[in-house]
Design a protein around this motif. Structure first.
Motif, short mmCIF file in Angstrom:
data_model
loop_
_atom_site.label_atom_id
_atom_site.label_comp_id
_atom_site.label_asym_id
_atom_site.label_seq_id
_atom_site.Cartn_x
_atom_site.Cartn_y
_atom_site.Cartn_z
N PRO A 154 26.48 -68.88 23.59
CA PRO A 154 26.74 -68.07 24.78
C PRO A 154 25.76 -68.28 25.93
CG PRO A 154 25.79 -66.72 23.04
CD PRO A 154 26.05 -68.07 22.44
N THR A 155 24.60 -68.90 25.65
CA THR A 155 23.63 -69.08 26.75
C THR A 155 23.72 -70.46 27.40
OG1 THR A 155 21.88 -69.86 25.27
CG2 THR A 155 21.98 -67.49 25.65
N SER A 156 24.68 -71.26 26.96
CA SER A 156 24.82 -72.58 27.55
C SER A 156 25.30 -72.48 29.01
CB SER A 156 25.83 -73.40 26.75
OG SER A 156 26.23 -74.54 27.48
N GLY A 157 24.64 -73.22 29.87
CA GLY A 157 25.02 -73.22 31.29
C GLY A 157 25.93 -74.38 31.65
N TYR A 158 26.23 -75.23 30.66
CA TYR A 158 27.10 -76.38 30.90
C TYR A 158 28.53 -75.90 30.69
CZ TYR A 158 27.44 -81.52 31.20
OH TYR A 158 27.66 -82.81 31.60
N ARG A 159 29.26 -75.67 31.77
CA ARG A 159 30.58 -75.04 31.67
C ARG A 159 31.57 -75.63 32.67
NH1 ARG A 159 28.39 -68.78 31.61
NH2 ARG A 159 27.43 -68.88 29.56
N ALA A 160 32.83 -75.47 32.37
CA ALA A 160 33.88 -75.84 33.31
C ALA A 160 34.80 -74.65 33.51
CB ALA A 160 34.67 -77.03 32.78
N LEU A 161 35.15 -74.38 34.75
CA LEU A 161 35.97 -73.21 35.07
C LEU A 161 37.23 -73.64 35.81
CD1 LEU A 161 32.72 -72.54 35.75
CD2 LEU A 161 33.64 -70.28 36.08
N LYS A 162 38.32 -73.02 35.48
CA LYS A 162 39.55 -73.23 36.23
C LYS A 162 39.63 -72.21 37.37
CE LYS A 162 42.29 -75.39 32.60
NZ LYS A 162 43.38 -75.23 31.63
N SER A 163 40.55 -72.46 38.31
CA SER A 163 40.61 -71.61 39.51
C SER A 163 40.90 -70.14 39.17
CB SER A 163 41.67 -72.13 40.47
OG SER A 163 42.91 -72.21 39.82
N THR A 164 41.59 -69.90 38.05
CA THR A 164 41.88 -68.51 37.65
C THR A 164 40.57 -67.73 37.46
OG1 THR A 164 42.06 -69.45 35.43
CG2 THR A 164 44.11 -68.83 36.53
N VAL A 165 39.63 -68.35 36.76
CA VAL A 165 38.34 -67.69 36.52
C VAL A 165 37.52 -67.64 37.81
CG1 VAL A 165 36.25 -67.69 35.11
CG2 VAL A 165 38.35 -68.55 34.16
#
Lengths: 240, 121
Positions: A154-165
């Motif tokens: 949960p503390t990982s900052g490596y993320r990908a987000l879609k436009s919904t989020v």
């Protein structure tokens, strides 16, 4: 099919002049067509200058606002400019850009709205300090229990987000100093889907971590309160 | 309450009252924040003029000495005041954050249109 031009690579940076350049070059190597945005979070060094020299778009906060706010500024930029996807990674070199294609592939194939890179799926969490590793595991267990799904990092900052989020994250209800377990819980309770992919964490390219001294203790207490309060809030599954 | 203490509290209450009015007049204090302090001054004078209220209150709450009732109420008042200011600070923090983000994004747009304008150091 995802075009690289639809992706914004977001790098929040605070006093990372010695490291951010290499990270930007790494992103260029693996996602050459994507826009790169560095959020300079009130750095007192040449972070903004170095980032511009490397060809990144730079948005500079007038003063330090914290990593959570820096990320939200990036999300606001992405929504404003019409990007469909955001992939975020740290400016200190701990998130190897070679995993960016894995994120784009996952974005293509999955229905999930948020992809989280997990160090625990590759065993590279051994590079974290014992305290951080234990804390991370604890919050991963609490979070997994609360959302009834297994999440490992949960503390990982490596993320990908879609436009919904992204649309959700530009609102005032996004108020996270460190968007970790509490952020993921909020996202899940708002009806979004989260998935993890493995990545290998690298050692910092230099500089010092912001998580030192008594900070982990305050972080843990604050996170526990935050998780508790979020559970008291009404679920809003219609956010997307 | 002794006569001397009564006079002292009345004077103190009036000083608070007129002091607050003067601060608002000089625009050092906003009207919305002056209200709570004016009420404080009002209660100082009220308790001094009708000290029996304190006796009734003490009996109601179950405190032996009226002066302790005064301290207790002051403590509660300060606690509520701190809570109120924490709420205000939370709201202001969100506003400052949004403004700083807006400024940063607008400055980026301005720089893109006019590259020669220097950025904030």
């Amino acid at each position: 099919m995802i075009s690289e031009r639809e992706i914004l690579v977001l790098i929040p940076a605070f006093n990372e002049e010695g490291r951010v350049g290499e990270v930007i070059r790494g992103v260029r190597k693996f996602l050459g067509q994507s826009a790169i945005l560095v959020i300079d979070d009130g750095s007192s060094d040449r972070t903004a200058h170095v980032s511009r020299e490397e060809g990144a778009i730079v948005v500079s906060h007038p003063f330090n606002l914290g990593v959570g706010t820096a990320l939200q500024t990036g999300y606001k930029y992405a929504v404003q400019e019409g990007f469909k996807y955001v992939i975020q990674l740290d400016a200190d070199g701990q998130h190897p850009p070679e995993f960016l294609p894995a994120f784009t592939s996952k974005l293509k194939e999955t229905e999930a709205d948020l992809i989280v890179g997990s160090r625990f799926l590759t065993g590279s969490e051994e590079r974290m300090s014992a305290i951080r590793r234990t804390g991370n595991k604890l919050f991963a267990r609490i979070l997994s229990f609360l959302i009834n799904e297994k999440l490992t990092d949960p503390t990982s900052g490596y993320r990908a987000l879609k436009s919904t989020v992204l649309q959700f994250c530009v609102q005032d209800q996004y108020a996270f100093d460190y968007p970790d377990a509490d952020f993921l819980l909020t996202i899940h309770r708002s009806g979004f889907r989260i998935e993890e992919i493995p990545f290998r964490v690298d050692p910092r390219l230099g500089g010092t971590s912001q998580h030192s001294g008594l900070a982990p203790l305050f972080y843990s207490i604050k996170m526990m309160i935050s998780l508790f309060v979020i559970m008291l809030r009404k679920k809003s599954a219609d956010s997307n | 309450m002794t006569e001397r203490l009564q006079i002292f509290v009345i004077v103190l209450g009036l000083l608070i009252f007129f002091g607050i009015i003067e601060l608002v007049r000089r625009r050092k204090l906003r009207e919305e924040y002056s209200f709570i302090w004016l009420i404080t001054g009002f209660f100082f004078v009220l308790f001094a003029l009708w000290s029996d209220i304190l006796l009734v209150l003490s009996e109601f709450v179950g405190i032996a000495l009226p002066v302790n009732t005064l301290f207790f109420m002051a403590l509660i008042f300060i606690f509520l005041l701190c809570l109120y200011f924490s709420l205000r600070i939370s709201a202001l923090t969100t506003q400052v954050k949004n403004l700083a983000q807006e400024l940063a994004l607008l400055q980026n747009q301005t720089n893109a249109m006019h590259p020669k304008i220097p950025t904030v150091p």
